[in-house]
Design an enzyme around this catalytic site. Structure first.
Site, PDB file in Angstrom:
ATOM      1  N   HIS A 159       0.821  -1.226   0.000  1.00 25.68           N
ATOM      2  CA  HIS A 159       0.000   0.000   0.000  1.00 25.68           C
ATOM      3  C   HIS A 159       0.855   1.276   0.000  1.00 25.68           C
ATOM      4  O   HIS A 159       0.337   2.361  -0.261  1.00 25.68           O
ATOM      5  CB  HIS A 159      -0.926   0.042   1.220  1.00 25.68           C
ATOM      6  CG  HIS A 159      -1.962  -1.034   1.222  1.00 25.68           C
ATOM      7  ND1 HIS A 159      -2.865  -1.202   0.188  1.00 25.68           N
ATOM      8  CD2 HIS A 159      -2.240  -2.014   2.125  1.00 25.68           C
ATOM      9  CE1 HIS A 159      -3.647  -2.240   0.465  1.00 25.68           C
ATOM     10  NE2 HIS A 159      -3.293  -2.747   1.621  1.00 25.68           N
ATOM     11  N   ASP A 195      -2.221 -10.605  -2.775  1.00 21.47           N
ATOM     12  CA  ASP A 195      -2.840 -10.206  -1.506  1.00 21.47           C
ATOM     13  C   ASP A 195      -4.325  -9.902  -1.739  1.00 21.47           C
ATOM     14  O   ASP A 195      -4.726  -9.504  -2.835  1.00 21.47           O
ATOM     15  CB  ASP A 195      -2.125  -8.953  -0.970  1.00 21.47           C
ATOM     16  CG  ASP A 195      -2.585  -8.544   0.422  1.00 21.47           C
ATOM     17  OD1 ASP A 195      -1.880  -8.878   1.390  1.00 21.47           O
ATOM     18  OD2 ASP A 195      -3.646  -7.889   0.539  1.00 21.47           O
ATOM     19  N   HIS A 197      -5.983  -7.443  -0.754  1.00 21.08           N
ATOM     20  CA  HIS A 197      -6.218  -6.011  -1.000  1.00 21.08           C
ATOM     21  C   HIS A 197      -5.460  -5.532  -2.232  1.00 21.08           C
ATOM     22  O   HIS A 197      -4.363  -6.016  -2.523  1.00 21.08           O
ATOM     23  CB  HIS A 197      -5.767  -5.196   0.212  1.00 21.08           C
ATOM     24  CG  HIS A 197      -6.435  -5.598   1.488  1.00 21.08           C
ATOM     25  ND1 HIS A 197      -5.904  -6.550   2.338  1.00 21.08           N
ATOM     26  CD2 HIS A 197      -7.604  -5.189   2.038  1.00 21.08           C
ATOM     27  CE1 HIS A 197      -6.709  -6.703   3.374  1.00 21.08           C
ATOM     28  NE2 HIS A 197      -7.754  -5.896   3.218  1.00 21.08           N
ATOM     29  N   ASP A 284      -4.232 -13.120   3.026  1.00 19.68           N
ATOM     30  CA  ASP A 284      -5.492 -12.688   3.632  1.00 19.68           C
ATOM     31  C   ASP A 284      -6.693 -13.038   2.753  1.00 19.68           C
ATOM     32  O   ASP A 284      -7.828 -12.672   3.071  1.00 19.68           O
ATOM     33  CB  ASP A 284      -5.476 -11.189   3.993  1.00 19.68           C
ATOM     34  CG  ASP A 284      -4.720 -10.329   3.015  1.00 19.68           C
ATOM     35  OD1 ASP A 284      -4.395 -10.814   1.913  1.00 19.68           O
ATOM     36  OD2 ASP A 284      -4.453  -9.153   3.338  1.00 19.68           O
TER      37      ASP A 284
END
Ligand code: OKS
Ligand code: ZN
Length: 342
Positions: A159, A195, A197, A284
């Site tokens: 991120h 991931d 996200h 995740d």
């Protein structure tokens, strides 16, 4: 496959984050990496080595100098004010405001972050620095001829943009490694972000370039963090047009939907013909993950690793998210074992 690991990650331990309107203990906690390391050892994946020191130059190839000096010095400024709680932003230069750099610590913190999910503690800089060195050490192993390496980075990085922290991330470990590959002679690097996200930071760093292909599978940002990036119409700009591929998926997606998207990702990566692949390895996507909404099961991660191996390229795995703390070791190492067994 060798694993690169530094104990320095323990120096970063944020107290809390806002979840559902409540302050809850940070999901991004030290035991995450400890569980992954324990599983690496249990499965005898390979040697576990300490990172080398590649200094600041390869980090400055990705992150702005002003951002790095702010991040490095922030805790001491906070401590000099007599504070010892986590340093967290509470205001940001959003649409109707100006992107000035104020003198005030909180103002600067807002300027250099995109959310309130990246607390700075006494050891955060050192932990993030070492995580970047972990990624660079993996990069060096592959440049020296290894077919794969596992950079057990913590805190995660995908991120983090060139001058923004957020979403538990400070330095973009995968981007730093990708840039180092290019600086040492690679012509094309593909980053495959698995991931849950969207890797908004990584996308933004390479968005206008064709020497890095960014491909991401993630929860559709229309319902999932980071909300403001990760849609299908983000395909790159300028020289980077066509070198960004987002594959958002619905909540509840299982291996059936996820693996179909992985197939599309792999077709694009094959076509790009990279010298090397950097995998932003978040687990995740797991069905028991406490903050995510995909439904992958542990054996699925073996298949994931096998499919990535069939791309036939040297691959650097860089640890990102995953919060079902007991199981992230099994799931992350399953990807690596699947890769090696394929
Ligand atoms: C609200 C929750 C923010 C979610 C951050 C997601 C971090 C992650 N505080 N990225 O890959 O796992
Ligand atoms: Zn994640």
């Amino acid at each position: 496959m060798r694993t690169i690991y530094s104990d320095d990650h323990h120096l970063h331990h944020g107290r809390c984050e806002i979840i559902d309107g409540e302050l809850k203990p940070c999901f991004e906690m030290p035991s995450r990496a400890d569980h992954v390391l324990a599983r690496v050892r249990q499965q005898q994946l390979g040697e576990v080595i300490a990172p080398g020191d590649f200094g600041r130059a390869p980090i400055e190839r990705v992150h702005h100098r002003d951002y790095l000096s702010f991040f490095e010095g922030a805790w001491d400024r906070w401590a000099a004010m007599g504070r010892d709680g986590d340093l967290m932003p509470f205001t940001w230069p959003a649409r109707t405001l100006r992107s000035v750099v104020p003198d005030n610590l909180h103002g600067q913190l807002g300027y250099y972050s995109f959310d309130g999910g990246a607390p700075i503690t006494a050891g955060t800089w050192q932990a993030a620095w070492s995580a970047a060195q972990v990624a660079l050490t993996g990069q060096q192993l592959i440049t020296a001829g290894a077919n794969s390496a596992f950079a057990l980075c913590r805190p995660p990085g995908h991120h983090a943009a060139a001058d923004l922290m957020g979403g538990y991330c400070y330095l973009n470990n995968a981007a730093i490694a990708a840039q180092a590959f290019l600086d040492q002679g690679c012509k094309r690097v593909a980053i495959l972000d698995v991931d849950y996200h969207h890797g908004n930071g990584t996308q933004s760093i390479f968005y206008d370039r064709s020497d890095v292909l960014f491909v991401s599978l993630h929860g559709d940002p229309s319902f999932e963090f980071p909300f403001f990036l990760g849609y299908t119409d983000e395909t790159g700009e300028g020289a980077g047009e066509g070198f960004n591929l987002n594959l958002p998926l619905a909540a509840g997606s299982t291996w059936a939907q996820w693996s179909a998207a992985l197939e599309s990702a792999c077709v694009r990566i094959d076509d790009y013909s990279p010298d090397v692949i950097v995998v932003s390895l978040g687990v995740d996507t797991f069905k028991e993950d406490p903050i995510s909404q995909f439904k992958l099961d542990s054996p699925d991660y073996l298949r994931m690793g096998e499919r990535i191996a069939r791309l036939g390229k040297p691959s650097l795995f860089v640890m990102e998210g995953g919060y079902a703390v007991e199981e992230i070791g099994v799931n992350a190492v399953n990807v690596l074992e699947g890769f090696e067994g394929a």
